[in-house]
Design a protein around this motif. Sequence first.
Motif, PDB file in Angstrom:
ATOM      1  N   ALA A 176       0.788  -1.165   0.121  1.00 34.00           N
ATOM      2  CA  ALA A 176      -0.008   0.042   0.077  1.00 34.00           C
ATOM      3  C   ALA A 176       0.792   1.367   0.096  1.00 34.00           C
ATOM      4  O   ALA A 176       0.409   2.541  -0.201  1.00 34.00           O
ATOM      5  CB  ALA A 176      -1.053   0.086   1.303  1.00 34.00           C
ATOM      6  N   GLU A 177       2.057   1.041   0.406  1.00 34.42           N
ATOM      7  CA  GLU A 177       3.055   2.351   0.215  1.00 34.42           C
ATOM      8  C   GLU A 177       3.149   3.033  -1.252  1.00 34.42           C
ATOM      9  O   GLU A 177       2.956   2.152  -2.232  1.00 34.42           O
ATOM     10  CB  GLU A 177       4.297   1.793   0.775  1.00 34.42           C
ATOM     11  CG  GLU A 177       4.610   1.609   2.050  1.00 34.42           C
ATOM     12  CD  GLU A 177       5.845   1.042   2.620  1.00 34.42           C
ATOM     13  OE1 GLU A 177       6.901   1.762   2.043  1.00 34.42           O
ATOM     14  OE2 GLU A 177       5.983   0.532   3.789  1.00 34.42           O
ATOM     15  N   SER A 178       3.553   4.191  -1.086  1.00 27.95           N
ATOM     16  CA  SER A 178       3.445   5.069  -2.450  1.00 27.95           C
ATOM     17  C   SER A 178       4.737   4.438  -3.125  1.00 27.95           C
ATOM     18  O   SER A 178       5.943   4.157  -2.776  1.00 27.95           O
ATOM     19  CB  SER A 178       3.907   6.448  -2.258  1.00 27.95           C
ATOM     20  OG  SER A 178       4.035   7.089  -3.501  1.00 27.95           O
ATOM     21  N   SER A 179       4.584   4.444  -4.557  1.00 29.96           N
ATOM     22  CA  SER A 179       5.705   4.117  -5.191  1.00 29.96           C
ATOM     23  C   SER A 179       6.457   5.337  -5.943  1.00 29.96           C
ATOM     24  O   SER A 179       7.437   5.282  -6.610  1.00 29.96           O
ATOM     25  CB  SER A 179       5.106   3.556  -6.756  1.00 29.96           C
ATOM     26  OG  SER A 179       4.622   4.246  -7.449  1.00 29.96           O
ATOM     27  N   ARG A 180       5.861   6.690  -5.381  1.00 27.99           N
ATOM     28  CA  ARG A 180       6.212   7.945  -5.735  1.00 27.99           C
ATOM     29  C   ARG A 180       6.417   8.162  -7.257  1.00 27.99           C
ATOM     30  O   ARG A 180       6.862   8.854  -7.745  1.00 27.99           O
ATOM     31  CB  ARG A 180       7.862   7.880  -5.087  1.00 27.99           C
ATOM     32  CG  ARG A 180       8.149   8.019  -3.608  1.00 27.99           C
ATOM     33  CD  ARG A 180       9.420   8.311  -3.438  1.00 27.99           C
ATOM     34  NE  ARG A 180       9.762   7.752  -1.941  1.00 27.99           N
ATOM     35  CZ  ARG A 180      10.331   6.916  -1.753  1.00 27.99           C
ATOM     36  NH1 ARG A 180      11.214   6.065  -2.379  1.00 27.99           N
ATOM     37  NH2 ARG A 180      10.464   6.408  -0.268  1.00 27.99           N
ATOM     38  N   GLN A 181       5.426   7.412  -7.884  1.00 31.62           N
ATOM     39  CA  GLN A 181       5.220   7.438  -9.373  1.00 31.62           C
ATOM     40  C   GLN A 181       3.953   8.368  -9.389  1.00 31.62           C
ATOM     41  O   GLN A 181       2.942   7.757  -9.064  1.00 31.62           O
ATOM     42  CB  GLN A 181       5.243   6.159 -10.088  1.00 31.62           C
ATOM     43  CG  GLN A 181       4.912   6.336 -11.584  1.00 31.62           C
ATOM     44  CD  GLN A 181       4.865   5.083 -12.543  1.00 31.62           C
ATOM     45  OE1 GLN A 181       4.751   3.986 -11.717  1.00 31.62           O
ATOM     46  NE2 GLN A 181       4.757   5.117 -13.554  1.00 31.62           N
ATOM     47  N   GLN A 182       4.123   9.625  -9.885  1.00 32.84           N
ATOM     48  CA  GLN A 182       2.804  10.572  -9.635  1.00 32.84           C
ATOM     49  C   GLN A 182       1.973  10.279 -11.100  1.00 32.84           C
ATOM     50  O   GLN A 182       2.527  10.206 -12.078  1.00 32.84           O
ATOM     51  CB  GLN A 182       3.231  11.938  -9.823  1.00 32.84           C
ATOM     52  CG  GLN A 182       3.856  12.070  -8.385  1.00 32.84           C
ATOM     53  CD  GLN A 182       4.133  13.846  -8.334  1.00 32.84           C
ATOM     54  OE1 GLN A 182       4.130  14.396  -9.179  1.00 32.84           O
ATOM     55  NE2 GLN A 182       4.338  14.053  -7.003  1.00 32.84           N
ATOM     56  N   VAL A 183       0.753  10.498 -10.962  1.00 34.37           N
ATOM     57  CA  VAL A 183      -0.315  10.533 -12.017  1.00 34.37           C
ATOM     58  C   VAL A 183      -0.717  11.896 -11.995  1.00 34.37           C
ATOM     59  O   VAL A 183      -1.550  12.262 -11.266  1.00 34.37           O
ATOM     60  CB  VAL A 183      -1.493   9.387 -11.909  1.00 34.37           C
ATOM     61  CG1 VAL A 183      -2.456   9.813 -13.037  1.00 34.37           C
ATOM     62  CG2 VAL A 183      -0.722   8.024 -11.773  1.00 34.37           C
ATOM     63  N   GLU A 184      -0.703  12.826 -12.841  1.00 34.18           N
ATOM     64  CA  GLU A 184      -1.021  14.150 -13.291  1.00 34.18           C
ATOM     65  C   GLU A 184      -2.457  14.126 -13.456  1.00 34.18           C
ATOM     66  O   GLU A 184      -2.819  13.933 -14.705  1.00 34.18           O
ATOM     67  CB  GLU A 184      -0.289  14.930 -13.982  1.00 34.18           C
ATOM     68  CG  GLU A 184       1.200  14.985 -13.683  1.00 34.18           C
ATOM     69  CD  GLU A 184       1.545  16.074 -12.520  1.00 34.18           C
ATOM     70  OE1 GLU A 184       0.354  16.689 -12.299  1.00 34.18           O
ATOM     71  OE2 GLU A 184       2.395  15.834 -11.702  1.00 34.18           O
ATOM     72  N   LEU A 225      -5.550  20.449  -9.826  1.00 35.40           N
ATOM     73  CA  LEU A 225      -5.791  19.344  -8.950  1.00 35.40           C
ATOM     74  C   LEU A 225      -4.297  18.726  -8.532  1.00 35.40           C
ATOM     75  O   LEU A 225      -3.349  18.648  -9.133  1.00 35.40           O
ATOM     76  CB  LEU A 225      -6.487  18.217  -9.665  1.00 35.40           C
ATOM     77  CG  LEU A 225      -7.701  18.443 -10.352  1.00 35.40           C
ATOM     78  CD1 LEU A 225      -8.053  17.123 -11.077  1.00 35.40           C
ATOM     79  CD2 LEU A 225      -8.650  18.558  -9.187  1.00 35.40           C
ATOM     80  N   ALA A 226      -4.353  18.354  -7.145  1.00 34.14           N
ATOM     81  CA  ALA A 226      -3.049  17.623  -6.450  1.00 34.14           C
ATOM     82  C   ALA A 226      -2.600  16.340  -7.173  1.00 34.14           C
ATOM     83  O   ALA A 226      -3.634  15.692  -7.553  1.00 34.14           O
ATOM     84  CB  ALA A 226      -3.350  17.419  -5.094  1.00 34.14           C
ATOM     85  N   PRO A 227      -1.446  16.136  -7.343  1.00 35.36           N
ATOM     86  CA  PRO A 227      -1.101  14.934  -8.006  1.00 35.36           C
ATOM     87  C   PRO A 227      -1.408  13.869  -7.124  1.00 35.36           C
ATOM     88  O   PRO A 227      -1.251  13.726  -5.902  1.00 35.36           O
ATOM     89  CB  PRO A 227       0.565  14.968  -8.284  1.00 35.36           C
ATOM     90  CG  PRO A 227       1.009  15.989  -7.421  1.00 35.36           C
ATOM     91  CD  PRO A 227      -0.141  17.052  -7.248  1.00 35.36           C
ATOM     92  N   VAL A 228      -1.515  12.526  -7.912  1.00 30.46           N
ATOM     93  CA  VAL A 228      -1.804  11.311  -7.000  1.00 30.46           C
ATOM     94  C   VAL A 228      -0.793  10.490  -7.335  1.00 30.46           C
ATOM     95  O   VAL A 228      -0.259  10.249  -8.339  1.00 30.46           O
ATOM     96  CB  VAL A 228      -3.263  10.754  -7.542  1.00 30.46           C
ATOM     97  CG1 VAL A 228      -3.449   9.500  -6.991  1.00 30.46           C
ATOM     98  CG2 VAL A 228      -4.259  11.714  -7.319  1.00 30.46           C
ATOM     99  N   THR A 229      -0.177   9.548  -6.375  1.00 34.07           N
ATOM    100  CA  THR A 229       0.755   8.502  -6.437  1.00 34.07           C
ATOM    101  C   THR A 229       0.092   7.042  -6.552  1.00 34.07           C
ATOM    102  O   THR A 229      -0.713   6.793  -5.940  1.00 34.07           O
ATOM    103  CB  THR A 229       1.975   8.690  -5.469  1.00 34.07           C
ATOM    104  OG1 THR A 229       1.358   8.566  -4.060  1.00 34.07           O
ATOM    105  CG2 THR A 229       2.666  10.064  -5.341  1.00 34.07           C
ATOM    106  N   LYS A 230       0.679   6.385  -7.404  1.00 35.72           N
ATOM    107  CA  LYS A 230       0.560   4.738  -7.447  1.00 35.72           C
ATOM    108  C   LYS A 230       0.972   4.191  -6.391  1.00 35.72           C
ATOM    109  O   LYS A 230       2.256   4.514  -5.764  1.00 35.72           O
ATOM    110  CB  LYS A 230       0.967   4.391  -8.826  1.00 35.72           C
ATOM    111  CG  LYS A 230       0.358   5.092 -10.046  1.00 35.72           C
ATOM    112  CD  LYS A 230       0.662   4.235 -11.239  1.00 35.72           C
ATOM    113  CE  LYS A 230       0.554   4.867 -12.495  1.00 35.72           C
ATOM    114  NZ  LYS A 230       1.083   3.959 -13.538  1.00 35.72           N
ATOM    115  N   SER A 231       0.085   3.452  -5.755  1.00 41.03           N
ATOM    116  CA  SER A 231       0.832   2.344  -4.651  1.00 41.03           C
ATOM    117  C   SER A 231       1.714   1.254  -5.415  1.00 41.03           C
ATOM    118  O   SER A 231       1.822   1.228  -6.617  1.00 41.03           O
ATOM    119  CB  SER A 231      -0.127   1.508  -3.909  1.00 41.03           C
ATOM    120  OG  SER A 231      -1.025   0.804  -4.836  1.00 41.03           O
ATOM    121  N   LEU A 232       2.602   0.673  -4.508  1.00 38.90           N
ATOM    122  CA  LEU A 232       3.456  -0.513  -4.965  1.00 38.90           C
ATOM    123  C   LEU A 232       2.590  -1.603  -5.710  1.00 38.90           C
ATOM    124  O   LEU A 232       2.998  -2.191  -6.505  1.00 38.90           O
ATOM    125  CB  LEU A 232       4.245  -0.850  -3.886  1.00 38.90           C
ATOM    126  CG  LEU A 232       5.218   0.113  -3.517  1.00 38.90           C
ATOM    127  CD1 LEU A 232       6.019  -0.654  -2.160  1.00 38.90           C
ATOM    128  CD2 LEU A 232       6.398   0.312  -4.603  1.00 38.90           C
TER     129      LEU A 232
END
Length: 101
Positions: free
Chosen positions: A21-29, A44-51
């Motif tokens: 469930a931790e963030s992958s630090r890969q952002q989705v704009e 809109l705030a960027p969202v990060t994908k989970s692992l």
Amino acid sequence: MKMFSVSHKTAFVVDHCPYMAESSRQQVECDVLTKSRGQGMIPLAPVTKSLWTCAVECSMEYCRILYDVYPLKKLVNYIVSDSEFHILNSWRQEDQSTHEV
């Protein structure tokens, strides 16, 4: 009876443990997807994908490529787990597609 090579089967086991469930630090704009927003709107705030999301996307992309290159020669079995495991498809040829998984 058709004989397969030793490498004709792949099994993916994707564990949905708390670590995934931790963030992958890969952002989705998100603003890139909504060009209709007018000027003066708060971005809109960027969202990060989970692992977990990255692991599922990667394994599904592997399956897509495998099914495109070897439509009838390679088999994939997809298993996900949380507190118990779930087999998403079988080794049968009719279960071998990204749509089935």
